[in-house]
Design a protein around this motif. Structure first.
Motif, short mmCIF file in Angstrom:
data_model
loop_
_atom_site.label_atom_id
_atom_site.label_comp_id
_atom_site.label_asym_id
_atom_site.label_seq_id
_atom_site.Cartn_x
_atom_site.Cartn_y
_atom_site.Cartn_z
N THR A 7 -69.33 -42.47 41.08
CA THR A 7 -68.66 -43.69 41.51
C THR A 7 -68.70 -44.68 40.37
O THR A 7 -69.70 -44.78 39.66
CB THR A 7 -69.39 -44.28 42.74
N THR A 25 -68.49 -52.29 43.87
CA THR A 25 -67.56 -51.17 43.78
C THR A 25 -66.54 -51.27 44.90
O THR A 25 -66.80 -51.89 45.93
CB THR A 25 -68.31 -49.82 43.85
N VAL A 27 -65.57 -48.83 46.64
CA VAL A 27 -65.86 -47.77 47.59
C VAL A 27 -66.58 -48.29 48.83
O VAL A 27 -66.40 -47.77 49.92
CB VAL A 27 -66.69 -46.65 46.91
N THR A 28 -67.40 -49.34 48.67
CA THR A 28 -68.16 -49.87 49.79
C THR A 28 -67.93 -51.37 49.93
O THR A 28 -67.63 -52.06 48.95
CB THR A 28 -69.68 -49.65 49.61
N LYS A 30 -70.38 -53.41 50.90
CA LYS A 30 -71.60 -54.01 50.39
C LYS A 30 -71.84 -53.55 48.96
O LYS A 30 -71.49 -52.44 48.59
CB LYS A 30 -72.80 -53.56 51.24
N VAL A 32 -73.97 -52.10 45.89
CA VAL A 32 -74.88 -50.95 45.87
C VAL A 32 -76.13 -51.31 45.07
O VAL A 32 -76.03 -51.77 43.92
CB VAL A 32 -74.18 -49.72 45.26
N MET A 54 -73.66 -42.11 44.37
CA MET A 54 -73.96 -42.92 45.54
C MET A 54 -74.82 -42.12 46.52
O MET A 54 -74.48 -40.98 46.85
CB MET A 54 -72.69 -43.36 46.24
N GLU A 56 -76.66 -42.48 50.29
CA GLU A 56 -76.78 -43.28 51.51
C GLU A 56 -78.23 -43.28 51.98
O GLU A 56 -78.85 -42.21 52.08
CB GLU A 56 -75.88 -42.73 52.62
N GLY A 60 -78.82 -48.80 53.50
CA GLY A 60 -77.51 -48.99 52.86
C GLY A 60 -77.37 -48.13 51.61
O GLY A 60 -78.27 -47.37 51.27
N PRO A 61 -76.25 -48.27 50.92
CA PRO A 61 -76.00 -47.43 49.75
C PRO A 61 -76.94 -47.77 48.59
O PRO A 61 -77.31 -48.93 48.40
CB PRO A 61 -74.55 -47.74 49.39
#
Length: 69
Positions: A7, A25, A27-28, A30, A32, A54, A56, A60-61
């Protein structure tokens, strides 16, 4: 390593004392979290572009295998 699973993001916060921070990012929703054990090489600087795996977690990530782009 499979580069397709990486990522990309931009470092949005760094705590130099703890060598941890957050990556923004697309992608999320939140940011990371990255911890010192995820950093490969140097601790990234604010605004630096990075790649990472990434992971999980229940909190969170989280970033793993973090490196510069």
């Amino acid at each position: 390593m499979n580069h397709e699973s990486l990522t990309k993001g931009t470092v949005s916060h760094v705590n130099a004392a703890s060598q941890s921070g957050f990556i923004e990012t697309e992608v999320t929703a939140k940011d990371v979290l990255f911890l010192p054990n995820a950093v490969r090489g140097h601790v990234p600087e604010l605004g630096e572009e990075v790649t990472f795996e990434m992971v999980e977690t229940r909190n969170g990530p989280r970033a793993a295998k973090l490196s510069r782009t």
